[in-house]
Design an enzyme around this catalytic site. Structure first.
Site, PDB file in Angstrom:
ATOM      1  CE  LYS A 279      -4.023  -1.934   2.568  1.00 60.47           C
ATOM      2  NZ  LYS A 279      -5.088  -1.454   1.726  1.00 60.47           N
ATOM      3  NE  ARG A 353     -11.202  -9.238  -2.083  1.00 60.62           N
ATOM      4  CZ  ARG A 353     -11.603  -8.604  -2.727  1.00 60.62           C
ATOM      5  NH1 ARG A 353     -12.020  -8.930  -4.180  1.00 60.62           N
ATOM      6  NH2 ARG A 353     -11.838  -7.223  -2.406  1.00 60.62           N
TER       7      ARG A 353
HETATM    8  N1  BES Z   1      -7.828  -3.758   4.456  1.00 57.56           N
HETATM    9  C1  BES Z   1      -8.380  -3.442   3.155  1.00 57.56           C
HETATM   10  C2  BES Z   1      -9.675  -2.654   2.954  1.00 57.56           C
HETATM   11  C3  BES Z   1      -9.614  -1.269   3.487  1.00 57.56           C
HETATM   12  C4  BES Z   1      -9.157  -0.033   3.004  1.00 57.56           C
HETATM   13  C5  BES Z   1     -10.141  -1.037   4.811  1.00 57.56           C
HETATM   14  C6  BES Z   1      -9.190   1.158   3.510  1.00 57.56           C
HETATM   15  C7  BES Z   1     -10.101  -0.025   5.571  1.00 57.56           C
HETATM   16  C8  BES Z   1      -9.637   1.235   4.921  1.00 57.56           C
HETATM   17  C9  BES Z   1      -8.376  -4.531   2.229  1.00 57.56           C
HETATM   18  O1  BES Z   1      -7.612  -5.572   2.454  1.00 57.56           O
HETATM   19  C10 BES Z   1      -7.714  -3.994   0.718  1.00 57.56           C
HETATM   20  O2  BES Z   1      -6.645  -3.681   0.825  1.00 57.56           O
HETATM   21  N2  BES Z   1      -8.735  -3.954  -0.140  1.00 57.56           N
HETATM   22  C11 BES Z   1      -8.410  -3.511  -1.439  1.00 57.56           C
HETATM   23  C12 BES Z   1      -9.196  -4.489  -2.418  1.00 57.56           C
HETATM   24  C13 BES Z   1      -8.535  -4.436  -3.714  1.00 57.56           C
HETATM   25  C14 BES Z   1      -7.232  -4.807  -3.893  1.00 57.56           C
HETATM   26  C15 BES Z   1      -9.706  -5.232  -4.943  1.00 57.56           C
HETATM   27  C16 BES Z   1      -9.074  -2.332  -1.542  1.00 57.56           C
HETATM   28  O3  BES Z   1     -10.071  -1.884  -1.223  1.00 57.56           O
HETATM   29  O4  BES Z   1      -8.498  -1.254  -2.285  1.00 57.56           O
HETATM   30 ZN    ZN Z   2      -5.404  -5.438   1.729  1.00 62.10          ZN
END
Ligand code: BES
Ligand code: ZN
Ligand code: ZN
Length: 499
Positions: A279, A353
């Site tokens: 990230k 997931r």
């Molecule tokens: N933990 C994150 C989702 C999240 C993002 C929670 C911001 C709280 C605040 C999750 O694991 C994630 O990174 N999801 C991605 C999915 C994408 C790669 C399809 C997202 O939401 O960007």
């Molecule tokens: Zn994630």
């Protein structure tokens, strides 16, 4: 956090006899006259309350609070604006009450009283009591665990007295609100706890302790067992961290053995760096909140046990850390899930997931009557409903109705999204059964749920995406900056009414 610090007392006494640091009285906009009780109090204070209203020095706008300092039994009479009477509801009550409690606490008031009848509106006093206690205890929450300086300056309200005309002691309502706010605040504590401390192993030790104290059956699987059980998706996500994964299973038997349990499955990623799909800043910040679903479910089962709710409940929480290492799982990997399906990894940041996939299959093996998962699954939840409400999806209408009705009563806003088959095409993989993201990138919340659906059998299932609502940037009403304890009130309300 120890919300036992604020205790509640119920007192049947005329307002003019109250002796306390402050007394909160609620007023509606345009309310000109005072009722008989308030008239007596007003007389005691030489007509000062009525003069504030008459002279328009207090208009009772929603959220307005006017302090009148006196040298009588009540040192500070606080006139609290409730807005228009026709629009008044428990949401307004909660928000106004929490703000008033915070303001008094910040002014170092250690005890205060509340004129109950002035806040209950057209509702039953007992229902208002529940909301008042909950909103005060939630609003007064503060996370100070890691402050070392000026600890003595951190004040809390010690006692709140509910002044009533009735003979009721409201003990069951206060008890319920105490148990639920304790669960909310403990959830906030753990979600706020930094990831170098709240590791899967640390949380497992804490949960063991909770289970002993609450008489819950507790089973904990470590990394070796998780690998041996062939939970290939969950195991892969945790592989890149020195903080090894744990699968924690808690069981509560509050109903007869013949009743199938309700299963709660919570995402417990103690820190989500994104993995090799790292990230970027600032999105990597705050990823300690990625354990919010698991932490909420643990405190929900603890509260159910405390309140002896007549349900059987199982909580399944896979905890791991999504990190970068030579041994991390990578994009292009194909994993074999616990249910035998193969999953192509297209993005290591869509790890939630994967972790949930195996936990959901495990939940199905326990033959529950329904499965509800709670997960900080997507950032897309922000685009869907902002931070106002939590999106959820369900395969079963009755289960969906239960969530909807609990949402209304608990004041935790949720909104249902569709699980239409059209979305299934976008997670088809060229090399495996499915892939973990849709490369188009749209409909993030629905795609996440569509992926998870592959790991649930015909058991009624709902998925609640708290990606946004797990955290608050605002310090307003019952919210404080930081973890919110999302879904605790919602799930407690649902389980309390479960039929
Ligand atoms: N933990 C994150 C989702 C999240 C993002 C929670 C911001 C709280 C605040 C999750 O694991 C994630 O990174 N999801 C991605 C999915 C994408 C790669 C399809 C997202 O939401 O960007
Ligand atoms: Zn994630
Ligand atoms: Zn995540």
């Amino acid at each position: 956090m120890d919300n036992k610090v604020t205790s509640f007392k119920v007192l049947k006494t005329p307002l003019e006899n109250v002796k306390d640091n402050a007394l909160l009285i609620g007023f509606f906009e345009g309310q000109t006259g005072l009722n008989a009780d308030l008239k007596k109090l007003d007389k005691e204070f030489n007509g000062i309350i009525s003069s504030y209203i008459k002279e328009n020095r207090f208009r009772a706008e929603k959220g307005e609070a006017k302090s009148i300092f006196t040298n009588k039994g009540i040192k500070n009479v606080v006139l609290v604006g409730l807005g228009e009477e026709e629009k008044y509801n428990f949401e307004i009550l909660s928000s106004v009450m929490a703000d008033a409690a915070k303001k008094l606490r910040n002014g170092e008031t250690e005890t205060f009283s509340i004129c109950l009848s002035s806040f209950s509106g057209h509702s039953k006093e007992e229902d208002a009591v529940e909301k008042i206690v909950l909103s005060c205890l939630m609003g007064l929450y503060k996370f100070t665990e890691y402050k070392t300086k000026d600890k003595d300056k951190i004040k809390n309200v010690k006692e709140i007295t509910l002044i009533t005309n009735s003979n009721k002691n409201f003990s069951s309502e206060i008890n319920y609100a105490y148990a639920v706010s304790y669960a909310v605040n403990k959830t906030r504590d753990f979600v706020n706890t930094p990831p170098n401390i709240a590791t899967p192993g640390h949380i497992a030790e804490y949960v063991k302790d909770v289970s002993k104290k609450s008489n819950l059956k507790c089973t904990i699987f470590d990394d070796k067992q998780i690998e041996k059980m062939k939970m290939g998706c969950f195991f892969a996500v945790g592989k890149g961290s020195v903080n090894k994964p744990r699968l924690i299973v808690l069981e509560y038997f509050g109903a007869g053995k013949s009743q199938k349990p309700i299963a709660l499955v919570g995402k417990g990623v103690t820190f989500d760096s994104g993995g090799l799909n790292l990230k970027p800043y600032p999105y990597i910040l705050n990823m300690k909140d990625d354990k919010g679903g698991a932490i909420a479910s643990i405190h929900v089962i603890e509260a159910c046990a405390k309140l002896k709710l007549p349900v059987n409940l199982v909580v399944i929480t896979p905890f791991c850390e999504n990190m970068i290492d030579a041994d991390s799982y990578r994009p292009d990997d194909v994993l074999t899930a616990y249910n035998g399906m193969t999953v192509e990894i297209k993005n290591t940041d869509a790890e939630g997931r994967l972790v949930l996939a195996d936990a959901l299959t495990y939940a199905c093996e326990m033959k529950p009557q329904a499965i509800i998962d709670i997960a900080t699954l997507t950032g897309a939840s922000m685009i869907t409903l902002g931070n106002v409400a939590t999106p959820y999806l369900a395969t079963d209408e009755k289960l969906s109705e239960k969530i909807k009705s609990a949402s209304i009563k608990s004041l935790e806003k949720v909104w249902e999204m569709p699980l239409w088959p059209e979305f299934e095409d976008s997670i088809k993989s060229d090399v495996a059964d499915i892939k973990n993201i849709s490369e188009e990138g749209d409909a993030g919340v629905i795609i996440g749920a569509t992926f998870l659906k592959n790991f649930v059998d015909e058991t009624p299932w709902a998925h609640i995406d708290i990606g946004t609502t797990v955290w608050s940037k605002a310090d307003k009403g019952i919210l404080t900056k930081g973890a919110t304890g999302a879904t605790v009130r919602l799930l407690m309300e649902m389980l309390r009414e479960w039929k």
